[in-house]
Scaffold this motif. Structure first.
Motif, PDB file in Angstrom:
ATOM      1  N   MET A   1       0.855  -1.169   0.000  1.00 18.68           N
ATOM      2  CA  MET A   1       0.000   0.000   0.000  1.00 18.68           C
ATOM      3  C   MET A   1       0.899   1.230   0.000  1.00 18.68           C
ATOM      4  N   LEU A   2       0.864   1.935  -1.089  1.00 17.34           N
ATOM      5  CA  LEU A   2       1.675   3.130  -1.272  1.00 17.34           C
ATOM      6  C   LEU A   2       0.787   4.291  -1.697  1.00 17.34           C
ATOM      7  N   ASN A  55      -4.548  -0.158  -6.151  1.00 17.47           N
ATOM      8  CA  ASN A  55      -5.664  -0.369  -5.226  1.00 17.47           C
ATOM      9  C   ASN A  55      -5.717  -1.779  -4.663  1.00 17.47           C
ATOM     10  N   LEU A  56      -4.845  -2.629  -5.100  1.00 17.14           N
ATOM     11  CA  LEU A  56      -4.884  -4.027  -4.701  1.00 17.14           C
ATOM     12  C   LEU A  56      -4.639  -4.225  -3.204  1.00 17.14           C
ATOM     13  N   GLY A  57      -3.738  -3.464  -2.622  1.00 13.58           N
ATOM     14  CA  GLY A  57      -3.389  -3.646  -1.210  1.00 13.58           C
ATOM     15  C   GLY A  57      -4.549  -3.408  -0.264  1.00 13.58           C
ATOM     16  N   GLY A  58      -5.184  -2.262  -0.392  1.00 19.67           N
ATOM     17  CA  GLY A  58      -6.308  -1.935   0.488  1.00 19.67           C
ATOM     18  C   GLY A  58      -7.485  -2.863   0.289  1.00 19.67           C
ATOM     19  N   THR A  59      -7.758  -3.193  -0.962  1.00 18.86           N
ATOM     20  CA  THR A  59      -8.861  -4.099  -1.255  1.00 18.86           C
ATOM     21  C   THR A  59      -8.605  -5.485  -0.683  1.00 18.86           C
ATOM     22  N   THR A  60      -7.377  -5.944  -0.806  1.00 19.14           N
ATOM     23  CA  THR A  60      -7.021  -7.265  -0.279  1.00 19.14           C
ATOM     24  C   THR A  60      -7.195  -7.323   1.232  1.00 19.14           C
ATOM     25  N   ILE A  61      -6.808  -6.269   1.915  1.00 13.64           N
ATOM     26  CA  ILE A  61      -6.960  -6.234   3.376  1.00 13.64           C
ATOM     27  C   ILE A  61      -8.435  -6.323   3.764  1.00 13.64           C
ATOM     28  N   ALA A  66     -12.880  -9.782   5.802  1.00 15.58           N
ATOM     29  CA  ALA A  66     -14.194 -10.421   5.620  1.00 15.58           C
ATOM     30  C   ALA A  66     -14.062 -11.940   5.707  1.00 15.58           C
ATOM     31  N   LEU A  67     -13.021 -12.495   5.128  1.00 14.23           N
ATOM     32  CA  LEU A  67     -12.822 -13.951   5.162  1.00 14.23           C
ATOM     33  C   LEU A  67     -12.526 -14.445   6.574  1.00 14.23           C
ATOM     34  N   GLN A  68     -11.830 -13.642   7.353  1.00 16.96           N
ATOM     35  CA  GLN A  68     -11.507 -14.054   8.717  1.00 16.96           C
ATOM     36  C   GLN A  68     -12.726 -14.039   9.625  1.00 16.96           C
ATOM     37  N   ASN A  69     -13.767 -13.351   9.236  1.00 17.57           N
ATOM     38  CA  ASN A  69     -14.991 -13.309  10.044  1.00 17.57           C
ATOM     39  C   ASN A  69     -15.923 -14.485   9.788  1.00 17.57           C
ATOM     40  N   ILE A  70     -15.575 -15.344   8.855  1.00 21.88           N
ATOM     41  CA  ILE A  70     -16.413 -16.514   8.579  1.00 21.88           C
ATOM     42  C   ILE A  70     -16.095 -17.585   9.621  1.00 21.88           C
ATOM     43  N   GLN A  96     -21.348 -15.663   3.007  1.00 22.15           N
ATOM     44  CA  GLN A  96     -20.874 -15.024   4.222  1.00 22.15           C
ATOM     45  C   GLN A  96     -20.165 -13.692   3.959  1.00 22.15           C
ATOM     46  N   THR A  97     -19.650 -13.512   2.756  1.00 25.48           N
ATOM     47  CA  THR A  97     -18.953 -12.263   2.426  1.00 25.48           C
ATOM     48  C   THR A  97     -19.738 -11.416   1.431  1.00 25.48           C
ATOM     49  N   ARG A  98     -20.983 -11.763   1.177  1.00 23.24           N
ATOM     50  CA  ARG A  98     -21.791 -11.075   0.164  1.00 23.24           C
ATOM     51  C   ARG A  98     -21.855  -9.564   0.406  1.00 23.24           C
ATOM     52  N   PHE A  99     -22.076  -9.142   1.621  1.00 26.94           N
ATOM     53  CA  PHE A  99     -22.193  -7.707   1.897  1.00 26.94           C
ATOM     54  C   PHE A  99     -20.898  -6.978   1.545  1.00 26.94           C
ATOM     55  N   VAL A 100     -19.771  -7.536   1.970  1.00 27.59           N
ATOM     56  CA  VAL A 100     -18.479  -6.903   1.676  1.00 27.59           C
ATOM     57  C   VAL A 100     -18.228  -6.902   0.175  1.00 27.59           C
ATOM     58  N   LEU A 101     -18.549  -7.990  -0.501  1.00 34.70           N
ATOM     59  CA  LEU A 101     -18.366  -8.054  -1.952  1.00 34.70           C
ATOM     60  C   LEU A 101     -19.189  -6.984  -2.662  1.00 34.70           C
ATOM     61  N   LEU A 102     -20.431  -6.808  -2.242  1.00 36.20           N
ATOM     62  CA  LEU A 102     -21.302  -5.822  -2.874  1.00 36.20           C
ATOM     63  C   LEU A 102     -20.846  -4.392  -2.602  1.00 36.20           C
ATOM     64  N   VAL A 103     -20.443  -4.118  -1.374  1.00 33.13           N
ATOM     65  CA  VAL A 103     -19.966  -2.776  -1.037  1.00 33.13           C
ATOM     66  C   VAL A 103     -18.667  -2.473  -1.781  1.00 33.13           C
ATOM     67  N   MET A 104     -17.763  -3.444  -1.841  1.00 28.68           N
ATOM     68  CA  MET A 104     -16.496  -3.224  -2.537  1.00 28.68           C
ATOM     69  C   MET A 104     -16.712  -3.035  -4.035  1.00 28.68           C
ATOM     70  N   LEU A 105     -17.657  -3.749  -4.605  1.00 29.05           N
ATOM     71  CA  LEU A 105     -17.959  -3.546  -6.024  1.00 29.05           C
ATOM     72  C   LEU A 105     -18.439  -2.121  -6.264  1.00 29.05           C
TER      73      LEU A 105
END
Length: 179
Positions: A1-2, A55-61, A66-70, A96-105
């Motif tokens: 992340m730069l 943008n890959l770094g922030g999105t990946t985090i 989201a994956l760790q909350n499953i 389980q990650t649908r909300f995060v996927l939709l918001v990130m999209l």
């Protein structure tokens, strides 16, 4: 992340038509050098690559969080039921990650419409192959004829379009989730 400008300066070195890293690699394997951001054929693809990498770094985090909350129990239950890896992804991970996927999209679409630093720094404001909405707003405000009114109007139109898109997107996703 730069910071975005640091990313663009780094990729400017990669894309340098003379001594750039990518052209050095191409010449090392016997291929001719490329005009990455200067060529009409590769300019936009090169900008998309830079913006995606930036943008890959922030999105990946966010996705990792989201994956760790499953709960692990869901995967264990699916495995005990004989679910394959694809079935676990389809029936456990995605719901389980649908909300995060939709918001990130939604956020990615909005940020794509507001791209400015990458085309401005890599190709300037005069390259017709890499004009984005924000570069066009900048051109009208500060370079073409200093028409701040038109630039402001374009910005308001962009805001209204993104707000309408966001409202429709949120309504459609809410309807799907409640159904």
């Amino acid at each position: 992340m730069l910071p975005p400008i640091v990313v663009v300066l780094l990729w400017q070195y990669f894309y340098d038509p003379g001594n750039g890293l990518f052209n050095s690699i191409l010449s090392g394997i016997g291929l001719p050098p490329s005009q990455w951001v200067q060529s009409p054929d590769t300019a936009m693809v090169s900008l998309v690559l830079v913006a995606t990498w930036a943008n890959l770094g922030g999105t990946t985090i966010i996705y990792l969080a989201a994956l760790q909350n499953i709960p692990g129990e869901l995967y264990e239950a699916a495995e005990l039921e004989g679910a394959s890896v694809w079935q676990r992804v389809r029936h456990v991970t995605i719901p389980q990650t649908r909300f995060v996927l939709l918001v990130m999209l939604l956020l990615q679409i909005i940020s794509t419409m507001q791209v400015f630093i990458e085309p401005y720094q890599l190709t300037g404001t005069t390259n017709p192959d890499t004009i984005t909405v924000m570069v066009l707003v900048y051109r009208y405000a500060f370079t073409v004829n200093h028409d701040f009114g038109l630039a402001a109007a374009m910005s308001v139109v962009l805001f209204v379009v993104l707000a309408l898109f966001s409202a429709i997107y949120l309504r459609v996703t809410r309807e799907r989730e409640s159904a």
